[in-house]
Enzyme design. Structure first.
Site, PDB file in Angstrom:
ATOM      1  N   HIS A  78      -8.246  -1.328   0.518  1.00  0.00           N
ATOM      2  CA  HIS A  78      -7.267  -2.387   0.246  1.00  0.00           C
ATOM      3  C   HIS A  78      -8.086  -3.639  -0.003  1.00  0.00           C
ATOM      4  CE1 HIS A  78      -4.089  -0.279   2.846  1.00  0.00           C
ATOM      5  NE2 HIS A  78      -5.201   0.322   3.188  1.00  0.00           N
TER       6      HIS A  78
ATOM      7  N   CYS B  74       0.790  -1.234   0.000  1.00  0.00           N
ATOM      8  CA  CYS B  74       0.000   0.000   0.000  1.00  0.00           C
ATOM      9  C   CYS B  74       0.825   1.287   0.000  1.00  0.00           C
ATOM     10  CB  CYS B  74      -1.056   0.002   1.091  1.00  0.00           C
ATOM     11  SG  CYS B  74      -0.705  -0.985   2.530  1.00  0.00           S
TER      12      CYS B  74
ATOM     13  N   LYS C 102     -12.249  -4.192   8.453  1.00  0.00           N
ATOM     14  CA  LYS C 102     -12.160  -5.009   7.245  1.00  0.00           C
ATOM     15  C   LYS C 102     -13.234  -6.071   7.205  1.00  0.00           C
ATOM     16  CE  LYS C 102      -8.579  -7.827   9.437  1.00  0.00           C
ATOM     17  NZ  LYS C 102      -7.435  -8.684   9.229  1.00  0.00           N
TER      18      LYS C 102
ATOM     19  N   ASP D 118      -2.902  -8.070  -4.667  1.00  0.00           N
ATOM     20  CA  ASP D 118      -3.250  -6.830  -3.994  1.00  0.00           C
ATOM     21  C   ASP D 118      -3.824  -5.811  -4.968  1.00  0.00           C
ATOM     22  OD1 ASP D 118      -3.422  -5.354  -1.744  1.00  0.00           O
ATOM     23  OD2 ASP D 118      -1.266  -5.036  -1.487  1.00  0.00           O
TER      24      ASP D 118
ATOM     25  N   HIS E  15      -5.360  -1.468  -4.632  1.00  0.00           N
ATOM     26  CA  HIS E  15      -5.821  -0.364  -3.800  1.00  0.00           C
ATOM     27  C   HIS E  15      -6.719   0.521  -4.627  1.00  0.00           C
ATOM     28  CE1 HIS E  15      -2.269  -1.870  -1.684  1.00  0.00           C
ATOM     29  NE2 HIS E  15      -3.056  -1.684  -0.640  1.00  0.00           N
TER      30      HIS E  15
END
Length: 646
Positions: free
Chosen positions: A518, A337, A472, A386, A388
RNA sequence: GCCAACAUAGCUCAGUUGGCCAGAGCAGCUGAUUUGUAAUCAGCCGGUCGGGGGUUCGAAUCCCUCUGUUGGCUCCA
């Protein structure tokens, strides 16, 4: 007289002081023998506890989860009794029932204990069980309770009692053993017919690693010996699905002491499998408007000071790398991130561009304690799928929903059905553990809860499980042995945008703060592949499997034809190989079955003459003769169906 | 990191209370065999018994220590 209402709606009248067990006996002796506990107005009670007013009553047996709980909890007491008799002077922590059985945390003082002692304890356990010991509930004053365990010199129980209010303390007496316990328990020990102690483990008192480590003994009991045998067989079966075993057998991955612990090495077949998963997700993400980015494996310490990770994890990370001349410090990147924030920051953004979605299969390195490493599920170097998402606050819900769509699509394509969805929120009593303002946290938490509600997700809320920067939603799947692993995750983050001073220009020509999401649908490729292996027991879906078919020529005479088949199928983008060893067909089939290759194509004189293949399906057997094109179409149809499962 | 158990050939495992040059099956290599739906035969190769220290006339076996693995605990950006 009091009225007892049973689950079927019938109402019966009894004298005050009647017990659930009496009611059961009134219905049938057989039922009375099987009653383990009772649910009284929704609360689980001892079946032997007197009922003093009108109640709703449900009798609980081995078939009910609460019945099992009562029996396993009682088994924990019985084990403690056996251990106290065998090892006088031991002290007891807590002994609850768990998902599959029970445990007791015990301070053995100066006795040494290992699994070699299990047989002895089990024998004593069954002796005691056969005594039909009853569990007698006693309400005790705090003073008397303290006195009892002061006498026994058990500081753990004393600590527990000190945390309780006077008037809510109960003891249970069974045989020679008295324990501080809320209950409930089974009427007597006679239903406990089979016991197996499963493992010893160290467990910190009250889960606090600064405190003394007690010895935890896990066990399980059953009302029938046969059920225990079946359970043990189930465990054996589960071991066969273990990804560490299958990973070795199917040549997927390995570890090397020289490379380092927790650093997986992907073998060609494993790498192929993983790449297919990555390509699949890339395609899905491409369609969903993600843009690929690539960032390096290390980052300057300053980057992590800005992100806040340094302050929180600096001490428990791999030590920084230093440049030889300047002495600049770099960390192996533990997450992607901060890098992505800097990409966002590389130029100004307009609200018209948002949401921006940066995706990267980013490899990260985290120092994990050595005792925690486990196959591919817990490693020190792994690749996250991943991404973002940088968006405006009012885009959060749409984006969150979009991510859930992707995760659902993936889980469906791979036939993952038993997924636990967990919403992880901040621990409200421990707010200092987290960074960011209360206001932002509340906004983020409610956004997640709203989305879950709107989609009707059957989510569980866990307090204290949030990341330190935001709440989350996690997607959790169980492995072959029932251990839970977090796979997908979606996290709302108001904090990093602040720390990196991320902005966009709004329609009002003013700077505004974007929100970051995320997300990683697989979580990590390593863990995901591990769980996938166990989920399908190494029988991968056709679209993923490294080799889809193997050609088995009957003899060397048909080698040339086998090559022709391989070549033709390659044109249909179907992948496979030839077993050209000088072996009998039976042998080649056996080996291909063990390698879990989906299709075996047997070719001999007849097939060569007709231009066909004889198809055998893994785990199914002979499917008959196919034209090559016909076989290719069958494969490609199956692949198509799975990849686009909706 | 903590508690416990384990560590013998590439893999799966034998090696009784310390005693001849450490064994088997599979895999690998070589040869024979030319094979029709879950194991063809023979020969060969392969081990400083996880590393290091110690006890002993003698250690895979007993003790210490380190490393790793397994099961938990704690932790998990």
């Amino acid at each position: 007289m009091i009225n007892i209402t049973l689950p079927d709606g019938s109402v019966k009248q009894y004298n005050q002081g009647v017990t659930a067990l009496d009611v059961a006996r009134d219905i049938s002796e057989g039922l009375a023998r099987n009653v383990l506990a009772a649910k009284v107005n929704g609360e689980v009670w001892d079946a032997t506890r007197p009922l003093t007013e009108d109640v709703q009553l449900q009798l609980l047996t081995w078939r009910d989860a609460e019945g099992k709980s009562a029996m396993w909890h009682s088994s924990a007491h019985l084990m403690a009794e056996a251990i106290e008799l065998l090892y006088p002077g031991v002290k007891f922590g807590i002994g609850p029932d768990v998902e599959n059985g029970f445990y007791y945390d015990i301070d053995f003082v100066d006795h040494d204990i290992s699994d070699k002692d299990f047989g002895k304890i089990e024998k004593k356990f069954l002796e005691l069980a056969r005594e039909k010991q009853t569990f007698d509930r006693k309400e005790v004053s705090k003073k008397d309770a303290l006195a009892y365990f002061t006498e026994k010199d058990d500081e753990y129980k004393l600590e527990l009692i000190n945390d309780l209010e006077d008037g809510e303390i109960t003891f249970y007496e069974s045989g020679y053993f008295t324990d501080l316990c809320r209950g409930p328990h089974i009427p007597n020990t006679s239903p406990i017919k089979a016991v197996k102690l499963l493992k010893v483990a160290g467990a910190y008192w009250r889960g606090d690693e600064t405190r003394k480590q007690l010895t935890r003994i896990y066990g399980i009991t059953f009302p029938k010996k046969k059920e225990l045998d079946e359970y043990l067989e189930l465990l054996e079966e589960a071991k066969k699905r273990d990804h560490r075993k299958l990973g070795k057998e199917l040549d997927l991955f390995t570890f090397s002491q020289k490379v380092g612990l927790g650093l997986p090495l992907w073998l060609p077949k494993g790498a192929q499998l993983r790449e297919r998963l990555e390509q699949y997700l890339k395609k899905v993400q491409n369609e969903a408007g993600y843009e690929p980015v690539i960032t390096p494996h290390i980052g300057n310490v300053e980057l992590y000071k800005t992100s806040g990770h340094y302050q929180k994890y600096g001490e428990e990370s791999f030590k920084p790398i230093k440049t030889p001349v300047e002495g600049e410090e770099f960390f192996l990147k533990p997450m992607n991130c901060p890098h992505h924030c800097e990409i966002y920051n590389s130029r100004p953004h307009s609200y018209k561009e948002l949401p921006i979605r940066y995706a990267e299969f980013g490899t990260v390195y985290r120092y994990e304690q050595s005792g925690e490493l486990h196959g591919l599920t817990r490693v020190r170097g792994f690749t996250q799928d991943d991404a973002h998402i940088f968006c405006t606050p009012d885009q959060i819900k749409d984006e969150f929903n979009g991510v859930i769509d992707i995760i659902n699509q993936i889980f469906k394509a791979l036939d993952f059905k038993d997924v636990i969805i967990q919403i992880s929120l901040r621990d409200p009593d421990n707010k200092d553990k987290y960074i960011g303002s209360d206001e932002n946290w509340e906004k983020a938490e409610s956004a997640i809860i709203d989305v879950a509600d709107e989609r009707g997700l059957n989510a569980v809320i866990e307090y204290g499980e949030a990341a330190f920067y935001g709440p989350k939603m996690d997607f959790i799947v169980k492995d072959a042995l029932g251990r839970k692993w977090q796979l997908g995750t979606i996290q709302v983050d108001y904090n990093l945008p602040e720390r990196f001073d991320l902005t966009y220009i709004g329609p009002d020509n003013e700077k505004h703060r974007p929100v970051m999401i995320h997300r990683a649908p697989f979580g990590s490729m390593e863990r995901f592949v591990a769980v996938l292996i166990e989920h399908c027991a190494g029988n991968f879906p056709l679209w993923l499997t490294p080799d889809q078919f193997i050609v088995l020529p009957i003899s060397e005479k048909y080698q040339e034809y086998a090559e022709k088949v391989l070549h033709l199928l390659k044109k249909y983008e179907i992948r496979g190989l030839i077993d050209d060893r000088s072996e009998k067909t039976g042998r080649k089939i056996r080996d291909a079955e063990l390698k879990k290759i989906p299709f075996m194509l047997i070719v001999g004189e007849k097939e060569e003459a007709e231009g066909t293949v004889s198809v055998r399906k893994h785990q199914h057997g002979d499917m008959g003769t196919f034209e090559i094109e016909q076989f290719a179409n069958m494969i490609n149809e199956e692949v198509e169906q799975m990849t686009f499962a909706k």
